[in-house]
Design a protein around this motif. Structure first.
Motif, PDB file in Angstrom:
ATOM      1  N   HIS A  68       0.831  -1.198   0.000  1.00  0.00           N
ATOM      2  CA  HIS A  68       0.000   0.000   0.000  1.00  0.00           C
ATOM      3  C   HIS A  68       0.871   1.257   0.000  1.00  0.00           C
ATOM      4  N   VAL A  69       0.328   2.310  -0.565  1.00  0.00           N
ATOM      5  CA  VAL A  69       1.064   3.583  -0.610  1.00  0.00           C
ATOM      6  C   VAL A  69       1.457   4.019   0.813  1.00  0.00           C
ATOM      7  N   ASP A  70       2.679   4.523   0.932  1.00  0.00           N
ATOM      8  CA  ASP A  70       3.232   5.019   2.203  1.00  0.00           C
ATOM      9  C   ASP A  70       3.573   3.939   3.227  1.00  0.00           C
ATOM     10  N   HIS A  71       3.472   2.668   2.834  1.00  0.00           N
ATOM     11  CA  HIS A  71       3.843   1.623   3.787  1.00  0.00           C
ATOM     12  C   HIS A  71       5.353   1.392   3.807  1.00  0.00           C
ATOM     13  N   GLY A  72       6.064   2.020   2.831  1.00  0.00           N
ATOM     14  CA  GLY A  72       7.529   2.009   2.919  1.00  0.00           C
ATOM     15  C   GLY A  72       8.262   1.263   1.813  1.00  0.00           C
ATOM     16  N   LYS A  73       7.638   1.112   0.636  1.00  0.00           N
ATOM     17  CA  LYS A  73       8.276   0.397  -0.483  1.00  0.00           C
ATOM     18  C   LYS A  73       9.585   1.070  -0.900  1.00  0.00           C
ATOM     19  N   THR A  74       9.507   2.371  -1.159  1.00  0.00           N
ATOM     20  CA  THR A  74      10.697   3.085  -1.624  1.00  0.00           C
ATOM     21  C   THR A  74      11.764   3.107  -0.533  1.00  0.00           C
ATOM     22  N   SER A  75      11.358   3.334   0.710  1.00  0.00           N
ATOM     23  CA  SER A  75      12.310   3.354   1.828  1.00  0.00           C
ATOM     24  C   SER A  75      13.008   2.008   1.957  1.00  0.00           C
ATOM     25  N   ASN A 119       6.665  -3.701   8.120  1.00  0.00           N
ATOM     26  CA  ASN A 119       7.561  -2.541   8.218  1.00  0.00           C
ATOM     27  C   ASN A 119       7.114  -1.563   9.319  1.00  0.00           C
ATOM     28  N   LYS A 120       7.956  -0.612   9.589  1.00  0.00           N
ATOM     29  CA  LYS A 120       7.709   0.439  10.583  1.00  0.00           C
ATOM     30  C   LYS A 120       7.581  -0.128  11.987  1.00  0.00           C
ATOM     31  N   ASP A 171       9.538   0.230  14.246  1.00  0.00           N
ATOM     32  CA  ASP A 171      10.037   1.217  15.219  1.00  0.00           C
ATOM     33  C   ASP A 171       8.923   2.109  15.756  1.00  0.00           C
ATOM     34  N   LYS A 172       7.756   2.085  15.108  1.00  0.00           N
ATOM     35  CA  LYS A 172       6.694   3.015  15.540  1.00  0.00           C
ATOM     36  C   LYS A 172       5.961   2.489  16.780  1.00  0.00           C
ATOM     37  N   SER A 179      12.314  -2.511   9.972  1.00  0.00           N
ATOM     38  CA  SER A 179      12.134  -1.061   9.946  1.00  0.00           C
ATOM     39  C   SER A 179      13.086  -0.537   8.877  1.00  0.00           C
ATOM     40  N   ALA A 180      12.513  -0.010   7.819  1.00  0.00           N
ATOM     41  CA  ALA A 180      13.346   0.553   6.752  1.00  0.00           C
ATOM     42  C   ALA A 180      14.073   1.779   7.292  1.00  0.00           C
ATOM     43  N   LYS A 181      13.409   2.489   8.178  1.00  0.00           N
ATOM     44  CA  LYS A 181      13.966   3.727   8.717  1.00  0.00           C
ATOM     45  C   LYS A 181      15.175   3.448   9.602  1.00  0.00           C
TER      46      LYS A 181
HETATM   47  P1  GDP Z   1       5.915   3.990  -0.375  1.00  0.00           P
HETATM   48  O1  GDP Z   1       4.807   4.897  -0.772  1.00  0.00           O
HETATM   49  O2  GDP Z   1       5.400   2.625  -0.061  1.00  0.00           O
HETATM   50  O3  GDP Z   1       7.072   3.971  -1.330  1.00  0.00           O
HETATM   51  O4  GDP Z   1       6.466   4.526   1.053  1.00  0.00           O
HETATM   52  P2  GDP Z   1       7.749   5.429   1.362  1.00  0.00           P
HETATM   53  O5  GDP Z   1       8.984   4.602   1.349  1.00  0.00           O
HETATM   54  O6  GDP Z   1       7.733   6.634   0.510  1.00  0.00           O
HETATM   55  O7  GDP Z   1       7.472   5.780   2.891  1.00  0.00           O
HETATM   56  C1  GDP Z   1       6.328   6.530   3.273  1.00  0.00           C
HETATM   57  C2  GDP Z   1       6.617   7.247   4.582  1.00  0.00           C
HETATM   58  O8  GDP Z   1       6.858   6.301   5.615  1.00  0.00           O
HETATM   59  C3  GDP Z   1       7.865   8.121   4.540  1.00  0.00           C
HETATM   60  O9  GDP Z   1       7.625   9.290   5.264  1.00  0.00           O
HETATM   61  C4  GDP Z   1       8.921   7.276   5.198  1.00  0.00           C
HETATM   62  O10 GDP Z   1       9.929   8.041   5.803  1.00  0.00           O
HETATM   63  C5  GDP Z   1       8.113   6.519   6.214  1.00  0.00           C
HETATM   64  N1  GDP Z   1       8.708   5.222   6.556  1.00  0.00           N
HETATM   65  C6  GDP Z   1       9.096   4.262   5.706  1.00  0.00           C
HETATM   66  N2  GDP Z   1       9.593   3.209   6.368  1.00  0.00           N
HETATM   67  C7  GDP Z   1       9.541   3.525   7.685  1.00  0.00           C
HETATM   68  C8  GDP Z   1       9.910   2.840   8.892  1.00  0.00           C
HETATM   69  O11 GDP Z   1      10.426   1.725   8.898  1.00  0.00           O
HETATM   70  N3  GDP Z   1       9.642   3.494  10.065  1.00  0.00           N
HETATM   71  C9  GDP Z   1       9.080   4.730  10.111  1.00  0.00           C
HETATM   72  N4  GDP Z   1       8.871   5.269  11.308  1.00  0.00           N
HETATM   73  N5  GDP Z   1       8.731   5.395   9.000  1.00  0.00           N
HETATM   74  C10 GDP Z   1       8.957   4.802   7.799  1.00  0.00           C
END
Ligand code: GDP
Ligand code: MG
Length: 370
Positions: free
Chosen positions: A87-94, A187-188, A190-191, A223-225
């Protein structure tokens, strides 16, 4: 049935379209320049103009193009090719960026990572994993629709604090339709609101039974972050790859898929190719969809020139005459003449299809007005 548009027929005979239309009228066939006529009518017209012809069918031109099946004894293990969905913003690019940094040579001097359509991660034990760098199921299904099956494993990213969302479900459907195994990256982690148990529970509703739930689907909490458990995710990918027993023959003319292609000022068409069989070399002549080229240069995923690329290796290639589409298959052929023959035929077939579709559209419009 084989057809040709009046325009195409006129072009091929180097005659005026209006003259061809008149000749057709004399035979009692009323057709406009964009309409298609059948091959028998076309033959009569060609005879009328005193030209010669030869009918070719797709099978004649394309026959033998893909070469022979490889023998088991020629196959050697190859790295898995992985696509990340979710899903969008779930962290694919990260996650793609974080995984790229796990390459053992990622931090070497001058090792500037550059974004081509795919990259390969070299792990400590010499193992490799190839990632397609265009995340999302739109790219995945578009490539599949064009006939390219490049992905061996899908990593489904689910944010631990958000759970299964609409595009997560869509991604599951795409992976299942393609019969590609899924590994879940939760993912995430750490939250504060991270709840991996809920993710596994929700996955059950979509027939994904994780190991923890007594099934076979691997999950890794990451956690990608914070770059947490990326090694575990890579281990899971290598384990899945071993189960899939991925192999290819590097000692043959290369075949594979176009991951992306674009026209760049001063460079011509630049395409990211993923080699699936054989080895692509500088100087090779190849066909990609309706285009062809001679490999002028090969660049690896860091922009460094290389002489060749084997199975599961992504490379940027310069030397295409036109711009193919993502998902087109490519294959090395023996000569420029062969490349031209194939692409001319494919372009012709493509024009026929477009013309037929637009003629149908016009007819439908006409009838809808009655
Ligand atoms: P995409 O839309 O799936 O490509 O998601 P993005 O990689 O652009 O990430 C969306 C948002 O989630 C960004 O603000 C990232 O910094 C944040 N994010 C991605 N991975 C993590 C993670 O492991 N932990 C946290 N806290 N934030 C993350
Ligand atoms: Mg993204």
């Amino acid at each position: 049935p084989e057809t040709i548009t009046v325009q195409e027929l006129a072009n091929r005979m180097a005659e005026r379209g209006a003259d061809v239309i008149k000749a057709l009228m004399r035979m009692g066939v009323m057709a406009t320049i964009n309409q298609t006529i059948d091959a028998d009518t076309a033959e009569l017209i060609i005879g009328e103009f005193g030209h010669s012809f030869r009918r070719v069918s797709a099978s004649d031109v394309e026959i033998g193009l893909m070469g022979e099946e490889d023998r088991d004894s020629n196959l050697v293990p190859r790295p898995p090719v992985v696509t990340i969905m979710g899903h969008v913003d779930h962290g694919k690019t990260s996650l793609l960026d974080a995984l790229r940094q796990t390459d053992v040579a990622a931090h070497e001097a001058g090792g500037i990572t550059q974004h081509i359509g795919a990259y390969q991660v070299n792990l400590e034990d010499g193992k490799k994993i190839t990632f397609i760098d265009t995340p999302g199921h739109a790219a995945f299904s578009e490539m599949r629709a064009r006939g390219a099956n490049v992905t061996d494993i899908v990593v489904l990213v689910v944010a631990a604090d958000d759970g299964i969302m609409q595009q997560t479900v869509e991604a599951i459907h795409h992976a299942k339709a393609a019969k590609v195994p899924i590994i879940i990256a939760i993912n995430k982690m750490d939250k504060p609101g991270a709840n991996p148990g809920r993710v596994r529970q929700e996955l059950l509703n979509h027939e994904i039974v994780t190991e923890e739930m007594g099934g076979e689907v691997l999950t890794v909490e990451v956690s990608a972050k914070q770059k947490l458990n990326l090694d575990k995710l890579e281990e899971a990918l290598l384990l899945q790859a071993e189960i899939l027993d991925l192999k290819a023959n590097p000692d043959r003319a290369a075949q594979g898929a176009v991951v992306e292609a674009k026209l760049e000022r001063g460079r011509g068409t630049v395409a990211t190719l993923l080699v699936q069989k054989g080895t692509l070399k500088v100087g090779d002549i190849f066909v990609a969809g309706t285009e062809w080229g001679r490999v002028r240069a090969l660049l690896d995923d860091r922009g460094r020139p290389v002489e060749s690329a084997g199975p599961a290796v992504p490379v940027e290639v310069l030397g295409l005459q036109g711009t193919p589409l993502a998902g087109d298959n490519f294959v090395v052929v023996e000569s420029e003449a062969r490349a031209r023959e194939i692409t001319e035929f494919r372009q012709h077939t493509h024009r026929q299809k477009v013309a037929a579709a637009s003629a149908r559209g016009t007819l439908e419009q006409m009838f809808s007005k009655i």
